[in-house]
Design a protein around this motif. Structure first.
Motif, short mmCIF file in Angstrom:
data_model
loop_
_atom_site.label_atom_id
_atom_site.label_comp_id
_atom_site.label_asym_id
_atom_site.label_seq_id
_atom_site.Cartn_x
_atom_site.Cartn_y
_atom_site.Cartn_z
N UNK A 1 1.26 -1.72 -0.17
CA UNK A 1 -0.10 0.02 0.15
C UNK A 1 1.33 1.25 -0.41
N UNK A 2 0.45 2.32 -1.15
CA UNK A 2 1.06 3.76 -0.76
C UNK A 2 2.61 3.41 -1.65
N UNK A 3 2.07 2.01 -3.12
CA UNK A 3 3.75 1.95 -3.63
C UNK A 3 3.32 3.13 -4.89
N UNK A 4 3.63 3.69 -5.33
CA UNK A 4 3.72 3.66 -7.06
C UNK A 4 4.52 2.89 -8.00
N UNK A 5 3.73 1.86 -8.52
CA UNK A 5 4.46 1.76 -9.77
C UNK A 5 4.37 1.94 -10.98
N UNK A 6 5.62 2.45 -11.50
CA UNK A 6 5.70 2.91 -12.93
C UNK A 6 5.65 1.72 -14.13
N UNK A 7 5.15 2.08 -15.11
CA UNK A 7 5.05 1.24 -15.96
C UNK A 7 5.95 1.44 -17.12
N UNK A 8 7.73 1.46 -16.73
CA UNK A 8 8.64 1.58 -17.17
C UNK A 8 8.54 0.99 -18.23
N UNK A 9 8.59 -0.27 -18.99
CA UNK A 9 8.26 -0.77 -20.05
C UNK A 9 7.30 -0.82 -21.49
N UNK A 10 5.87 -0.20 -20.30
CA UNK A 10 5.45 0.04 -21.19
C UNK A 10 4.79 -1.42 -21.80
N UNK A 11 4.35 -2.10 -20.31
CA UNK A 11 3.56 -3.42 -20.22
C UNK A 11 2.76 -3.34 -20.51
N UNK A 12 1.47 -2.34 -19.27
CA UNK A 12 0.14 -2.56 -18.59
C UNK A 12 -0.25 -0.83 -19.81
N UNK A 13 0.80 -0.07 -20.35
CA UNK A 13 -0.27 1.04 -20.59
C UNK A 13 0.61 1.53 -21.26
N UNK A 14 0.23 2.25 -23.16
CA UNK A 14 0.29 2.61 -24.26
C UNK A 14 0.41 4.15 -24.24
N UNK A 15 0.31 4.23 -22.98
CA UNK A 15 0.24 6.42 -22.86
C UNK A 15 1.18 6.31 -20.83
N UNK A 16 0.94 7.93 -21.29
CA UNK A 16 2.00 8.19 -20.15
C UNK A 16 1.07 9.27 -18.94
N UNK A 17 1.08 9.31 -17.66
CA UNK A 17 0.18 10.42 -17.21
C UNK A 17 0.97 11.16 -16.27
N UNK A 18 1.92 10.71 -15.87
CA UNK A 18 3.41 11.07 -15.62
C UNK A 18 4.89 11.89 -15.35
N UNK A 19 5.03 13.54 -15.45
CA UNK A 19 6.52 13.29 -16.32
C UNK A 19 7.38 13.14 -14.25
N UNK A 20 7.85 12.07 -14.49
CA UNK A 20 8.76 11.91 -13.17
C UNK A 20 10.55 12.28 -13.48
N UNK A 21 10.55 12.61 -12.13
CA UNK A 21 12.31 13.14 -11.88
C UNK A 21 13.12 11.91 -12.13
N UNK A 22 14.19 11.11 -12.23
CA UNK A 22 15.03 10.74 -12.33
C UNK A 22 16.16 11.03 -11.98
N UNK A 23 16.87 11.95 -11.63
CA UNK A 23 18.17 12.70 -10.98
C UNK A 23 17.85 13.67 -11.15
N UNK A 24 19.13 14.30 -10.61
CA UNK A 24 19.36 16.40 -10.24
C UNK A 24 20.89 16.58 -9.66
#
Length: 314
Positions: free
Chosen positions: A263-286
């Motif tokens: 519970x509370x995990x944010x799961x990113x579909x990085x491989x686009x295995x379950x979604x063919x679109x995106x919903x979030x602009x995610x920061x990976x490094x700074x």
């Protein structure tokens, strides 16, 4: 050109650091500050927001009290990290600011509708107020330019092994937010744990000016730390708005787990295995060193003449 902002927050010590910059930087047109239960109870987060608008002489900034508990799950604070009051270590004195009569969601709605330009919504606590806005006033979404959040993680949690605190506090609200269709930028633990004030910076902060002294007193009670310093999680939302080039970003579909051991995990579909679109602009490094230097510069630019100085708590 200034950025019109509604800032949703749960102060909290790193929230206080973010508000210190938000309330003193002319790049931000602060239309409203709303509070939510998170780091401590909503009564305490609201009081802490008022302490900061008082300290920085921002009586013009409206503060509205928000949700006192998550949508579904029981509320549990983070007083072990931020102290019982949420902002211990500094006495802000008698307050010159107070909340407005409207609750946070109504105040958000009115602010959004009254604005002649799209609003940037920034959320650095549990997303309860934002989810309630989406549910009660769905037409407002058309007038929100973007939602910038501190929350979530692709690489592991700080509350459980997989869950970041803000999302874990109200995962049902977070799920509503990520599925809302808003333009979302997520600044999660992947970058915020690299956006630290180093040990050297912490040692010199109190020498900069009175605001540095105030923040240093709070940071002395801040139990969150990494091997190199103390992370300024919530400040990332403002740094990103002013310096997006300092972040490595990727568009990803984010799902939120609302039950079970994850519970509370944010799961990113990085491989686009379950979604063919995106919903979030995610920061990976700074650029961590650049963030550290920028934060100190922002504090140094705050004029002692423009504040209501208090004193260190014993």
């Amino acid at each position: 050109m200034t950025i019109p902002i509604i800032f949703d927050t749960d102060p909290g010590i790193d929230d206080a650091a973010a508000l210190s910059i938000l309330l003193t930087n002319s790049a931000f047109d602060v239309r409203l500050v709303t509070t939510v239960a998170g780091n401590v109870s909503v009564d305490k987060t609201t009081l802490n927001a008022l302490k900061l608008t008082h300290y920085f002489n921002r009586q013009d900034v409206k503060v509205a009290r928000g949700a006192e508990k998550p949508l579904v799950k029981p509320f549990k604070d983070a007083a072990a990290i931020h102290g019982e009051s949420g902002m211990p270590g500094y006495d802000f004195g008698a307050l010159s600011t107070q909340t407005i009569a409207d609750e946070a969601v109504v105040a958000m709605h009115q602010t959004i509708q009254a604005s002649h330009e799209p609003i940037t919504l920034v959320a650095v606590g549990a997303f309860t107020n934002i989810a309630m806005l989406i549910q009660r006033f769905p037409d407002d979404l058309q007038k929100i330019e973007r939602l910038v959040i501190m929350g979530g993680s692709l690489s592991g949690g700080n509350l459980t092994s997989v869950a970041e605190f803000n999302v874990f506090t109200d995962p049902d609200a977070a799920k509503i937010v990520f599925e809302s269709g808003l333009s979302i930028t997520m600044l999660g633990l992947d970058v915020t744990e690299k956006a630290v004030l180093t040990t050297d910076s912490l040692a010199t902060l109190a020498q900069i000016n009175e605001t540095g002294r105030m923040l240093s007193a709070l940071f002395d009670h801040y139990a969150d730390h990494t091997g190199t310093g103390k992370p300024m999680h919530d400040v990332n939302t403002l740094y990103y708005l002013l310096h997006p080039e300092k972040y490595q970003m990727r568009d990803i579909w984010i799902d939120v787990v609302t039950s079970g051991p994850a519970i509370g995990a944010t799961v990113g579909d990085i491989l686009q295995s379950t979604h063919d679109t995106t919903n979030t602009h995610v920061a990976l490094d700074i650029d961590g060193p650049a963030f550290n230097a920028w934060f100190l510069l922002m504090v140094a630019q705050i004029d002692d003449a423009n504040i209501n100085a208090g004193k260190l708590e014993k």
